[in-house]
Design an enzyme around this catalytic site. Structure first.
Site, PDB file in Angstrom:
ATOM      1  N   LYS A  64     -31.730  17.857  18.967  1.00  0.00           N
ATOM      2  CA  LYS A  64     -32.543  18.426  20.070  1.00  0.00           C
ATOM      3  C   LYS A  64     -31.732  18.502  21.362  1.00  0.00           C
ATOM      4  O   LYS A  64     -32.139  18.026  22.421  1.00  0.00           O
ATOM      5  CB  LYS A  64     -33.827  17.617  20.266  1.00  0.00           C
ATOM      6  CG  LYS A  64     -34.716  17.641  19.028  1.00  0.00           C
ATOM      7  CD  LYS A  64     -36.066  17.017  19.278  1.00  0.00           C
ATOM      8  CE  LYS A  64     -36.888  16.954  18.016  1.00  0.00           C
ATOM      9  NZ  LYS A  64     -36.359  15.978  17.004  1.00  0.00           N
ATOM     10  N   ALA A  66     -30.169  19.328  24.697  1.00  0.00           N
ATOM     11  CA  ALA A  66     -30.908  19.856  25.857  1.00  0.00           C
ATOM     12  C   ALA A  66     -30.166  19.597  27.157  1.00  0.00           C
ATOM     13  O   ALA A  66     -30.738  19.097  28.116  1.00  0.00           O
ATOM     14  CB  ALA A  66     -32.296  19.223  25.908  1.00  0.00           C
ATOM     15  N   GLY A 174     -47.514  16.134   6.074  1.00  0.00           N
ATOM     16  CA  GLY A 174     -47.695  14.790   5.507  1.00  0.00           C
ATOM     17  C   GLY A 174     -48.109  13.794   6.567  1.00  0.00           C
ATOM     18  O   GLY A 174     -49.229  13.845   7.079  1.00  0.00           O
ATOM     19  N   GLY A 194     -40.541  14.051   6.181  1.00  0.00           N
ATOM     20  CA  GLY A 194     -39.820  12.782   6.252  1.00  0.00           C
ATOM     21  C   GLY A 194     -40.560  11.651   5.585  1.00  0.00           C
ATOM     22  O   GLY A 194     -40.420  11.418   4.378  1.00  0.00           O
TER      23      GLY A 194
HETATM   24  O1  NUP Z   1     -41.723  19.391  16.578  1.00  0.00           O
HETATM   25  C1  NUP Z   1     -41.048  18.627  15.913  1.00  0.00           C
HETATM   26  N1  NUP Z   1     -41.659  17.692  15.160  1.00  0.00           N
HETATM   27  C2  NUP Z   1     -40.962  16.809  14.352  1.00  0.00           C
HETATM   28  O2  NUP Z   1     -41.593  15.974  13.703  1.00  0.00           O
HETATM   29  C3  NUP Z   1     -39.653  18.730  15.830  1.00  0.00           C
HETATM   30  C4  NUP Z   1     -38.927  17.870  15.023  1.00  0.00           C
HETATM   31  N2  NUP Z   1     -37.610  17.997  14.958  1.00  0.00           N
HETATM   32  N3  NUP Z   1     -39.590  16.905  14.294  1.00  0.00           N
HETATM   33  C5  NUP Z   1     -38.789  15.997  13.433  1.00  0.00           C
HETATM   34  O3  NUP Z   1     -39.176  16.180  12.066  1.00  0.00           O
HETATM   35  C6  NUP Z   1     -39.007  14.507  13.708  1.00  0.00           C
HETATM   36  O4  NUP Z   1     -38.120  14.047  14.701  1.00  0.00           O
HETATM   37  C7  NUP Z   1     -38.725  13.896  12.347  1.00  0.00           C
HETATM   38  O5  NUP Z   1     -37.330  13.752  12.166  1.00  0.00           O
HETATM   39  C8  NUP Z   1     -39.233  14.944  11.374  1.00  0.00           C
HETATM   40  C9  NUP Z   1     -40.647  14.723  10.872  1.00  0.00           C
HETATM   41  O6  NUP Z   1     -40.734  13.519  10.185  1.00  0.00           O
HETATM   42  P1  NUP Z   1     -42.108  13.028   9.481  1.00  0.00           P
HETATM   43  O7  NUP Z   1     -43.188  13.088  10.496  1.00  0.00           O
HETATM   44  O8  NUP Z   1     -42.346  13.942   8.317  1.00  0.00           O
HETATM   45  O9  NUP Z   1     -41.775  11.625   9.059  1.00  0.00           O
END
Ligand code: NUP
Length: 216
Positions: A64, A66, A174, A194
Site C-alpha cells: 500500500k 503511499a 470470508g 486470508g
Molecule cells: O481493502 C482492502 N482490504 C483488505 O483486506 C485492501 C487490502 N489490501 N486488504 C488486505 O487483504 C488485508 O491487508 C489482508 O492482507 C487481506 C485480507 O485478509 P483476510 O481478511 O481475508 O484475512
C-alpha cells in the site's frame, strides 16, 4: 509477469512465522493464482521471503505504497528486485506517486494495483466518496488494475463499470463477511482470501472449496 486467472483465488499470507508461511505456500501455491504478502510477514521474515515464496506461486506485495514519487520509486525498486510480480499502492497520494510505481514496474515487467475503496467499515470515512476518482486515476496512471471491496458487492459493481478492462482484485471474502462468488459476479477478476484459508483446520481443503465456489 501477468497473473492469469485460473482458480481466480489469491491467498493473503498474513502469518508471521517463516516456517508456517513457507509450508502453506508450498502446499497451496499450485492451487492459487498468486500469494499476496503484506507487512506482517515481511516485517517478521525480511524482504527475502518474497523470493522464497516465488518458488511456489506469483507474489503480490501488498505494501500500500503511499509516499512521494521518489520514495515510491525506491520502495518499488527494492520490492521488484526481491522478486515480486506485482505491488499494491494507494491512490490518495496522487497521480505522480502512482506513476512512479508504474514506471518502476514496467522496468521489471511487473504489475501495479491501486487501492480504491477498501473493504473495512472505515473505508466509508474518506475513501468511498473518492473511489471512482481513484479508479480514473489508476487508469490514467497506467496501472494494471485496482483493489475493490468484496464486502460491498453493489459498490464493487459500480467500480467495475468505471474500471473498464482494468483487472480487479477483491479482498474482504470470508473473515470480513464478503462472499467469493458474489464478488466475481459483481465484476472482480480475482478474490483475495486470508484468514478463512490459513486459519482453517485444513488450509488446502479450504482453498479448494473457495476455488470450487469460484468455478460455479
Ligand atoms: O481493502 C482492502 N482490504 C483488505 O483486506 C485492501 C487490502 N489490501 N486488504 C488486505 O487483504 C488485508 O491487508 C489482508 O492482507 C487481506 C485480507 O485478509 P483476510 O481478511 O481475508 O484475512
Amino acid at each position: 509477469m501477468a497473473i492469469t486467472p485460473k482458480s481466480r483465488l489469491i491467498l493473503a499470507l498474513d502469518v508471521t512465522d517463516r516456517k508456517e508461511a513457507l509450508d502453506i505456500a508450498a502446499k497451496l501455491g499450485p492451487a492459487v493464482d498468486a500469494v499476496k504478502v503484506n507487512y506482517p510477514l515481511v516485517l517478521s521474515c525480511g524482504l527475502g521471503i518474497i523470493g522464497e515464496i516465488k518458488k511456489y506461486a506469483s507474489v503480490i506485495a501488498d505494501f500500500k505504497v503511499a509516499d512521494i514519487p521518489n520514495t515510491n520509486r525506491l520502495i518499488c525498486e527494492e520490492t521488484f528486485k526481491a522478486g515480486a510480480d506485482a505491488i499494491i499502492c494507494q491512490g490518495f497520494a496522487g497521480r505522480d506517486s502512482v506513476e512512479a510505481c508504474v514506471e518502476v514496474s514496467k522496468k521489471y515487467g511487473g504489475d501495479v494495483f491501486v487501492v480504491t475503496e477498501m473493504s473495512h467499515p472505515g473505508a466509508l470515512d474518506f475513501l468511498q466518496p473518492h473511489a471512482l476518482e481513484l479508479v480514473d486515476l489508476a487508469r490514467s496512471a497506467g496501472a494494471t488494475g485496482i483493489i475493490a471491496p468484496a464486502t460491498r458487492p453493489e459498490r464493487l459493481a459500480l467500480i467495475r463499470q468505471r474500471a473498464g478492462t482494468m483487472k480487479i482484485l477483491s479482498p474482504g471474502v470470508g473473515a470480513q463477511g464478503g462472499d467469493a462468488a458474489s464478488a466475481i459476479k459483481a465484476g472482480a477478476d480475482f478474490v483475495i482470501v486470508g484468514r478463512s484459508i490459513y486459519n482453517a483446520k485444513d488450509p488446502y481443503r479450504a482453498a479448494i472449496d473457495f476455488s470450487e465456489q469460484l468455478r460455479r
